[in-house]
Design an enzyme around this catalytic site. Structure first.
Site, PDB file in Angstrom:
ATOM      1  N   ARG A 243       8.841   8.627   1.375  1.00  0.00           N
ATOM      2  CA  ARG A 243       7.618   8.721   0.486  1.00  0.00           C
ATOM      3  C   ARG A 243       6.191   9.660   1.027  1.00  0.00           C
ATOM      4  O   ARG A 243       5.228   9.020   1.598  1.00  0.00           O
ATOM      5  CB  ARG A 243       6.940   7.514   0.125  1.00  0.00           C
ATOM      6  CG  ARG A 243       6.978   7.072  -0.804  1.00  0.00           C
ATOM      7  CD  ARG A 243       5.471   5.720  -1.319  1.00  0.00           C
ATOM      8  NE  ARG A 243       4.295   5.513  -0.277  1.00  0.00           N
ATOM      9  CZ  ARG A 243       3.842   4.674   0.377  1.00  0.00           C
ATOM     10  NH1 ARG A 243       4.763   3.312   0.542  1.00  0.00           N
ATOM     11  NH2 ARG A 243       2.657   4.598   0.678  1.00  0.00           N
ATOM     12  N   HIS A 247       1.330   4.238  -2.556  1.00  0.00           N
ATOM     13  CA  HIS A 247       2.747   3.575  -3.239  1.00  0.00           C
ATOM     14  C   HIS A 247       2.578   3.930  -4.665  1.00  0.00           C
ATOM     15  O   HIS A 247       3.059   3.764  -5.356  1.00  0.00           O
ATOM     16  CB  HIS A 247       3.154   2.130  -2.444  1.00  0.00           C
ATOM     17  CG  HIS A 247       3.201   0.780  -3.450  1.00  0.00           C
ATOM     18  ND1 HIS A 247       4.567   1.398  -3.278  1.00  0.00           N
ATOM     19  CD2 HIS A 247       2.849   0.368  -4.259  1.00  0.00           C
ATOM     20  CE1 HIS A 247       4.903   0.097  -4.257  1.00  0.00           C
ATOM     21  NE2 HIS A 247       4.140  -0.721  -5.147  1.00  0.00           N
ATOM     22  N   TYR A 256      -1.472   3.429   7.323  1.00  0.00           N
ATOM     23  CA  TYR A 256       0.412   2.369   7.728  1.00  0.00           C
ATOM     24  C   TYR A 256       0.441   4.212   8.449  1.00  0.00           C
ATOM     25  O   TYR A 256       1.889   3.536   9.124  1.00  0.00           O
ATOM     26  CB  TYR A 256       0.314   1.657   7.071  1.00  0.00           C
ATOM     27  CG  TYR A 256       0.958   1.894   5.502  1.00  0.00           C
ATOM     28  CD1 TYR A 256       1.822   2.928   5.368  1.00  0.00           C
ATOM     29  CD2 TYR A 256       0.248   1.285   4.167  1.00  0.00           C
ATOM     30  CE1 TYR A 256       2.370   2.699   4.394  1.00  0.00           C
ATOM     31  CE2 TYR A 256       0.136   1.507   3.068  1.00  0.00           C
ATOM     32  CZ  TYR A 256       0.993   2.415   2.867  1.00  0.00           C
ATOM     33  OH  TYR A 256       1.594   2.685   1.971  1.00  0.00           O
TER      34      TYR A 256
END
Ligand SMILES: Cc1ncc(C[n+]2csc(CCOP(=O)(O)OP(=O)(O)O)c2C)c(N)n1
Ligand SMILES: [Mg+2]
Length: 333
Positions: A243, A247, A256
């Protein structure tokens, strides 16, 4: 476990695809990319609500869906919110959905396209059931369901794949393995070496494919669709990438994610990679690139205008399908 090798780094064209197909795949990828980029801008301007980006997931969505006929069914998750565009679903409808307007919900039977599914993996049994139903009716349609790596930890995933496998239902399962479920990395999700390996537990084929290679995804999907249509049951396709965008607009992955890895992934992004391949082949030129992008941008400008022109819904609609007999507290309020 089968492995489909990427095609884009060479100059070979998969058998069965001609220049028209390659340009159409390109047009669809640009349309999806521009939808995604504009949707983020509209969100920043407060014109749509929280939005799940699919930047760099276009090769998976366009490549896999290109293997389908219009009579086949697609079951999207929120990550594939705009996949209906490849079938001509108006982008305004998808923007309405992200605005939370009822005009954003379509009749699935009008487009052979399920509703955008937000609960993780709950649409996998829906897709399995529809596919099984098509088989029972003697129709030759197949269903294709999209879900993420995180979805493979859900009970619904297991129930759906198991049912489809036992019934030999014509289902193609496309796992978008972007290696993150919001902030949970893949290694906290599963101890399996690959997600495609899980197919063995259901007695179906599992295929791993480069998720940034639209042609490799297409070839893997085409084989799976043919298998399903000819009565040989489901296939699990694991489209692997990483990714490279948040998100969703409500997420800050800097807390993170490995930012250096993200930079490397962004440099390999799927649309630029396909564009370079097509230029090498002489299938597209600068003029076509410009024209394709402008057409997509014009479509999005018109779409947001249409979405915003939609009158606000009647607030009573919230209750219309919720109660046969509204409780007194609502009726009298
Ligand atoms: C049943 C359920 N549990 C939890 C959530 C909250 N949630 C939203 S997105 C997400 C992560 C899903 O990750 P993945 O399946 O890998 O899909 P991706 O977002 O990476 O495409 C979670 C846990 C949800 N939507 N539904
Ligand atoms: Mg994921």
């Amino acid at each position: 476990m089968a492995q489909v090798l990427p095609a884009l780094d060479g100059d070979s064209v998969p058998e069965g695809l001609d220049e028209h197909d390659l340009r159409e795949l390109y047009r669809r990828m640009v349309l999806m990319r521009v939808f995604d980029e504009r949707a983020v801008v509209y969100h920043r301007q407060g014109r749509i609500g929280t939005y799940a980006l699919f930047w760099n997931h276009e090769a998976i969505q366009v490549g896999a869906s290109y293997a389908l006929r219009d009579s086949d069914w697609i079951f999207p998750s929120y990550r594939e919110s705009a996949i209906g565009l490849v079938r001509g679903l108006p982008p305004a409808t998808v923007l309405q959905w992200w605005r939370g307007h009822p005009a954003g919900w379509w009749n699935p039977a009008d487009w052979n396209l399920g509703s955008i599914c937000v609960p993780i993996a709950t649409h996998v049994p829906h897709a399995a059931g529809l596919a099984w139903g098509k088989k029972l009716k003697g129709e030759d349609a197949v269903a294709m369901v999209f879900f993420g790596d995180g979805a493979t930890s859900e009970g619904s995933f297991h129930e759906g794949v198991n049912l489809a496998a036992v019934m030999e239902a014509p289902l193609v399962l496309v796992c978008n393995n972007n290696q993150w479920a919001i902030s949970t990395p893949l290694e906290r999700q599963t101890h399996a070496a690959t997600l495609a390996d899980k197919a063995a537990g259901y007695g179906i084929p599992g295929v791993r494919v480069d998720g940034l290679d639209v042609l490799a995804v297409y070839v893997a999907a085409r084989e799976a669709v043919e298998r399903a249509r000819s009565g040989r049951g489901p296939t699990l396709i694991e489209a692997v990438h990483y990714r490279a965008a948040p998100h969703a607009t409500a997420d800050d992955p800097r807390l993170y994610i490995d930012l250096e890895r993200v930079e490397r992934e962004r440099a390999r992004e799927c649309l630029g990679r396909f564009e370079r391949y097509l230029s090498r082949l002489g299938v597209i030129d600068d003029e076509l690139v410009e024209r394709t992008r402008h057409a997509a941008e014009d479509a999005m400008r018109a779409a947001i205008a249409t979405a915003e022109a939609e009158p606000a819904p009647d607030p009573e609609l919230v209750f219309r399908h919720a109660y046969a007999d509204p409780p007194p507290s609502l009726r009298d309020g």
